[in-house]
Design a protein around this motif. Structure first.
Motif, PDB file in Angstrom:
ATOM      1  N   ASP A  72       1.124  -1.020  -0.264  1.00 47.34           N
ATOM      2  CA  ASP A  72      -0.028  -0.007  -0.158  1.00 47.34           C
ATOM      3  C   ASP A  72       1.232   1.481   0.073  1.00 47.34           C
ATOM      4  O   ASP A  72       1.979   1.160   0.227  1.00 47.34           O
ATOM      5  N   GLU A  73       0.474   2.079  -0.358  1.00 48.74           N
ATOM      6  CA  GLU A  73       1.489   3.503  -0.746  1.00 48.74           C
ATOM      7  C   GLU A  73       0.114   5.031   0.014  1.00 48.74           C
ATOM      8  O   GLU A  73      -1.605   5.210  -0.312  1.00 48.74           O
ATOM      9  N   VAL A  74       0.652   5.345   1.264  1.00 48.94           N
ATOM     10  CA  VAL A  74      -0.093   6.652   1.749  1.00 48.94           C
ATOM     11  C   VAL A  74       0.224   8.079   1.273  1.00 48.94           C
ATOM     12  O   VAL A  74       1.695   8.204   0.692  1.00 48.94           O
ATOM     13  N   GLU A  75      -0.407   8.866   2.439  1.00 49.02           N
ATOM     14  CA  GLU A  75      -0.277   9.783   1.455  1.00 49.02           C
ATOM     15  C   GLU A  75       0.499  10.994   2.509  1.00 49.02           C
ATOM     16  O   GLU A  75       0.904  11.410   2.285  1.00 49.02           O
ATOM     17  N   PHE A  76       0.412  10.449   3.622  1.00 51.93           N
ATOM     18  CA  PHE A  76       1.129  11.422   4.807  1.00 51.93           C
ATOM     19  C   PHE A  76       1.710  11.062   6.071  1.00 51.93           C
ATOM     20  O   PHE A  76       0.453   9.700   6.732  1.00 51.93           O
ATOM     21  N   PRO A  77       2.395  11.442   6.709  1.00 50.70           N
ATOM     22  CA  PRO A  77       2.773  10.622   7.954  1.00 50.70           C
ATOM     23  C   PRO A  77       1.175  10.768   9.293  1.00 50.70           C
ATOM     24  O   PRO A  77       0.499  11.146   8.995  1.00 50.70           O
ATOM     25  N   GLY A  78       1.849   9.226   9.919  1.00 53.97           N
ATOM     26  CA  GLY A  78       1.207   9.585  10.654  1.00 53.97           C
ATOM     27  C   GLY A  78       0.229   7.708  11.642  1.00 53.97           C
ATOM     28  O   GLY A  78       1.576   6.960  10.426  1.00 53.97           O
ATOM     29  N   THR A  79       0.394   7.528  12.150  1.00 53.19           N
ATOM     30  CA  THR A  79      -0.569   6.030  12.756  1.00 53.19           C
ATOM     31  C   THR A  79      -1.228   5.315  11.369  1.00 53.19           C
ATOM     32  O   THR A  79      -2.904   6.039  11.580  1.00 53.19           O
ATOM     33  N   TRP A  80      -0.908   4.340  10.207  1.00 47.77           N
ATOM     34  CA  TRP A  80      -2.173   3.876   9.921  1.00 47.77           C
ATOM     35  C   TRP A  80      -2.507   2.242   9.932  1.00 47.77           C
ATOM     36  O   TRP A  80      -1.667   1.587  11.109  1.00 47.77           O
ATOM     37  N   TYR A  81      -4.469   2.041  10.224  1.00 46.52           N
ATOM     38  CA  TYR A  81      -4.327   0.961  10.855  1.00 46.52           C
ATOM     39  C   TYR A  81      -4.779   0.276   9.290  1.00 46.52           C
ATOM     40  O   TYR A  81      -5.839   0.518   8.859  1.00 46.52           O
ATOM     41  N   TYR A  82      -4.793  -1.381   9.620  1.00 46.11           N
ATOM     42  CA  TYR A  82      -5.088  -1.846   8.650  1.00 46.11           C
ATOM     43  C   TYR A  82      -5.916  -3.471   9.099  1.00 46.11           C
ATOM     44  O   TYR A  82      -5.716  -4.140  10.243  1.00 46.11           O
ATOM     45  N   PHE A  83      -6.747  -3.484   8.641  1.00 44.03           N
ATOM     46  CA  PHE A  83      -7.920  -5.126   9.088  1.00 44.03           C
ATOM     47  C   PHE A  83      -7.697  -5.529   7.680  1.00 44.03           C
ATOM     48  O   PHE A  83      -8.211  -5.447   6.710  1.00 44.03           O
ATOM     49  N   VAL A  84      -7.469  -6.962   7.180  1.00 42.11           N
ATOM     50  CA  VAL A  84      -7.515  -7.679   6.859  1.00 42.11           C
ATOM     51  C   VAL A  84      -8.718  -9.078   6.922  1.00 42.11           C
ATOM     52  O   VAL A  84      -8.430 -10.371   7.806  1.00 42.11           O
ATOM     53  N   ALA A  85      -9.650  -8.998   6.741  1.00 43.69           N
ATOM     54  CA  ALA A  85     -11.116  -9.724   6.148  1.00 43.69           C
ATOM     55  C   ALA A  85     -11.371 -11.235   5.835  1.00 43.69           C
ATOM     56  O   ALA A  85     -11.060 -10.820   4.099  1.00 43.69           O
ATOM     57  N   ALA A  86     -11.165 -12.279   6.179  1.00 41.77           N
ATOM     58  CA  ALA A  86     -11.432 -13.073   4.976  1.00 41.77           C
ATOM     59  C   ALA A  86     -12.336 -13.108   4.643  1.00 41.77           C
ATOM     60  O   ALA A  86     -13.541 -12.653   5.212  1.00 41.77           O
ATOM     61  N   SER A  87     -12.913 -13.981   3.542  1.00 41.18           N
ATOM     62  CA  SER A  87     -14.038 -14.260   3.059  1.00 41.18           C
ATOM     63  C   SER A  87     -14.540 -16.019   2.683  1.00 41.18           C
ATOM     64  O   SER A  87     -13.698 -15.664   2.067  1.00 41.18           O
ATOM     65  N   ASP A  88     -15.566 -16.073   2.361  1.00 44.18           N
ATOM     66  CA  ASP A  88     -16.014 -17.794   1.919  1.00 44.18           C
ATOM     67  C   ASP A  88     -16.481 -18.144  -0.017  1.00 44.18           C
ATOM     68  O   ASP A  88     -16.198 -16.643  -0.513  1.00 44.18           O
ATOM     69  N   THR A  89     -15.460 -18.681   0.088  1.00 37.78           N
ATOM     70  CA  THR A  89     -16.206 -18.799  -1.846  1.00 37.78           C
ATOM     71  C   THR A  89     -17.363 -18.564  -1.983  1.00 37.78           C
ATOM     72  O   THR A  89     -17.700 -17.884  -3.422  1.00 37.78           O
ATOM     73  N   GLU A  90     -18.763 -18.389  -0.913  1.00 38.58           N
ATOM     74  CA  GLU A  90     -20.123 -17.692  -1.298  1.00 38.58           C
ATOM     75  C   GLU A  90     -19.777 -15.734  -1.135  1.00 38.58           C
ATOM     76  O   GLU A  90     -21.270 -15.348  -1.650  1.00 38.58           O
ATOM     77  N   GLY A  91     -18.901 -15.512  -1.066  1.00 39.18           N
ATOM     78  CA  GLY A  91     -18.840 -13.975  -0.891  1.00 39.18           C
ATOM     79  C   GLY A  91     -18.841 -13.709   0.670  1.00 39.18           C
ATOM     80  O   GLY A  91     -19.705 -12.491   0.999  1.00 39.18           O
ATOM     81  N   GLN A  92     -19.247 -14.119   1.842  1.00 30.66           N
ATOM     82  CA  GLN A  92     -19.732 -14.341   3.019  1.00 30.66           C
ATOM     83  C   GLN A  92     -18.453 -13.462   3.875  1.00 30.66           C
ATOM     84  O   GLN A  92     -17.422 -14.010   3.457  1.00 30.66           O
ATOM     85  N   ARG A  93     -18.089 -12.662   4.153  1.00 34.50           N
ATOM     86  CA  ARG A  93     -16.913 -11.484   4.833  1.00 34.50           C
ATOM     87  C   ARG A  93     -17.121 -11.886   6.458  1.00 34.50           C
ATOM     88  O   ARG A  93     -17.894 -11.781   7.179  1.00 34.50           O
ATOM     89  N   PHE A  94     -16.141 -12.287   6.957  1.00 38.03           N
ATOM     90  CA  PHE A  94     -15.554 -11.880   8.134  1.00 38.03           C
ATOM     91  C   PHE A  94     -14.766 -11.125   9.022  1.00 38.03           C
ATOM     92  O   PHE A  94     -13.856 -10.812   9.248  1.00 38.03           O
ATOM     93  N   GLU A  95     -15.613 -10.687   9.423  1.00 37.73           N
ATOM     94  CA  GLU A  95     -15.578  -8.987   9.681  1.00 37.73           C
ATOM     95  C   GLU A  95     -15.558  -8.725  11.258  1.00 37.73           C
ATOM     96  O   GLU A  95     -16.016  -8.002  11.887  1.00 37.73           O
ATOM     97  N   LEU A  96     -14.459  -9.645  11.437  1.00 38.28           N
ATOM     98  CA  LEU A  96     -14.314  -9.211  13.402  1.00 38.28           C
ATOM     99  C   LEU A  96     -12.950  -8.972  13.450  1.00 38.28           C
ATOM    100  O   LEU A  96     -12.307  -9.687  13.508  1.00 38.28           O
ATOM    101  N   PRO A  97     -12.699  -7.283  13.400  1.00 36.44           N
ATOM    102  CA  PRO A  97     -11.135  -7.367  13.783  1.00 36.44           C
ATOM    103  C   PRO A  97     -10.925  -7.749  15.078  1.00 36.44           C
ATOM    104  O   PRO A  97     -11.082  -7.932  16.213  1.00 36.44           O
ATOM    105  N   LEU A  98      -9.712  -8.565  15.305  1.00 36.80           N
ATOM    106  CA  LEU A  98      -9.268 -10.173  16.140  1.00 36.80           C
ATOM    107  C   LEU A  98      -7.247  -9.185  16.155  1.00 36.80           C
ATOM    108  O   LEU A  98      -6.482 -10.176  15.474  1.00 36.80           O
TER     109      LEU A  98
END
Length: 395
Positions: A72-98
């Motif tokens: 990823d390319e960021v535009e300015f300094p600071g703290t950036w947070y990322y959340f990577v969510a998995a999904s199944d083959t039917e399109g359902q995302r598992f959107e629970l940050p852990l």
């Protein structure tokens, strides 16, 4: 509880890590064993926690299953947070940050080739160098207005509110911004022109004077633009619309002047007492003091002919334009002079003169920027011009 933990791990990516180089961030992770659909990457300036509303972020990256990395390319300094969510083959995302398995925070330092990487943590546990002193700035639309709220560490210092149609990421972006009002308090109600997205920033006034003002998007500058809808009551509308949302209070003359007839349009004149008349005669006439006009100022070394080189070029500009108060010609000549590499001392003096050109041309925003650039080399000389430019901006 153990079975629930195993189930959550199977539906989410694990081992999320990040490394940074300049403004590029590389994320790596281990894909979910059970959820074998695309992976979705969310980015924010705030930490991801269970219950975070992901729909307001707007920016979503889709990565095919099995790739297990993203740059990823960021535009300015600071703290950036990322959340990577998995999904199944039917399109359902598992959107629970852990955190830290599928959510991390990466801190971008402004002046560093190798950038620091830190795991996600609650806001109180994140250490930031060079705190702006103003945090939690937010702007929200309410009717025909924008409600600006913030938290200032030092309540005794005056805060200046800026508004801009462009993102405010660095201090130089303030040159193109509008000062809404100096010395504000939170919350503040602004009435911008409807139909235009705006960004906001709050800066301590004494930081502007010293030339130490800095912007920290997400803390003392908004990251997302806010827009008052077209058709709202407020500025920029037809003459049938009310310009002011809150009218001035009605003043009752009958209540203010004892003994006045409520049906009289104006109160009857009342004779002053002898004591009041005598005190009035003893008063000296008060005349409003006009602000002292600024006079051009030059350094002595630029008024004496040097042997040659860049010093002579600057001397020529002073003789041909500056001393003759040809501010338009001087501005153009100095802009050309600064278009070539110069020594730090010559550049600082040239910017000091360029700031005066802008000031006398009635362009205080541009003059403020030039004096701030010259201030590290000439702090005392620049300080008074910075004050004058700020005063001209708020007129």
């Amino acid at each position: 509880m153990a079975a629930l933990s195993i189930s959550l791990s199977a539906q989410n990516v694990t081992g999320l890590q990040g490394e940074a180089k300049n403004n590029l961030l590389r994320l790596t992770w281990v894909d979910s064993v059970d959820a074998r659909g695309p992976v979705y990457i969310y980015r924010s300036v705030s930490p991801f926690e269970p219950g975070t509303d992901l729909s307001i972020l707007g920016r979503l990256i889709k990565v095919p299953y099995g790739v297990q990395s993203y740059i990823d390319e960021v535009e300015f300094p600071g703290t950036w947070y990322y959340f990577v969510a998995a999904s199944d083959t039917e399109g359902q995302r598992f959107e629970l940050p852990l955190p830290p398995d599928n959510s991390i925070g990466i801190e971008i330092l402004e002046s560093s080739d190798r950038l620091a990487v830190s795991p996600a943590a609650p806001p109180a546990e994140i250490a930031h160098g060079g705190e702006p002193g103003v945090n939690s700035l937010s702007a929200a639309v309410e009717g025909d207005s924008v409600i600006v709220t913030f938290r200032a560490e030092d309540r005794g210092r005056a805060v200046v509110l800026y508004r801009s149609a462009r993102p405010l990421k660095q201090a130089r972006d303030l040159v193109g911004a509008v000062i809404v009002q100096p010395d504000i308090a939170s919350p503040f109600i602004d009435y911008p022109v409807p139909g235009i997205p705006y960004y906001y920033a709050v800066i301590f006034e004494d930081d502007l004077t010293r030339g130490t003002a800095a912007l920290y998007p997400g803390r003392n500058a908004t990251v997302e633009a806010v827009e008052v809808p077209q058709g709202s009551d407020g500025v920029g509308l037809s003459s049938s619309a009310s310009i002011r949302s809150l009218p001035l209070p009605m003043i009752s003359l009958a209540a203010a002047v004892p003994g006045m007839n409520a049906f009289d349009e104006t109160p009857s004149p009342v004779e002053l007492s002898p004591e009041a008349s005598k005190a009035l005669e003893d008063l000296e006439p008060v005349q409003r003091k006009s602000s002292l006009a600024k006079s051009p100022r030059a350094f002595s070394q630029d008024l004496e002919a040097p042997g040659g080189g860049e010093e002579y070029a600057l001397y020529s500009i002073m003789q041909d334009f500056f001393l003759k108060k040809d501010w338009d010609g001087c501005r153009n000549a100095l802009a050309g002079y600064l278009g070539l590499p110069r020594s730090s001392a010559s550049e600082a003096r040239a910017r000091f003169y360029l700031g005066q050109c802008y000031y006398f041309l009635g362009q205080p925003r541009e003059s403020l920027f030039e004096f701030l650039s010259a201030q590290p080399a000439y702090p005392d000389e620049s300080a008074e011009w910075i004050q004058a430019s700020l005063a001209a901006l708020v007129k």
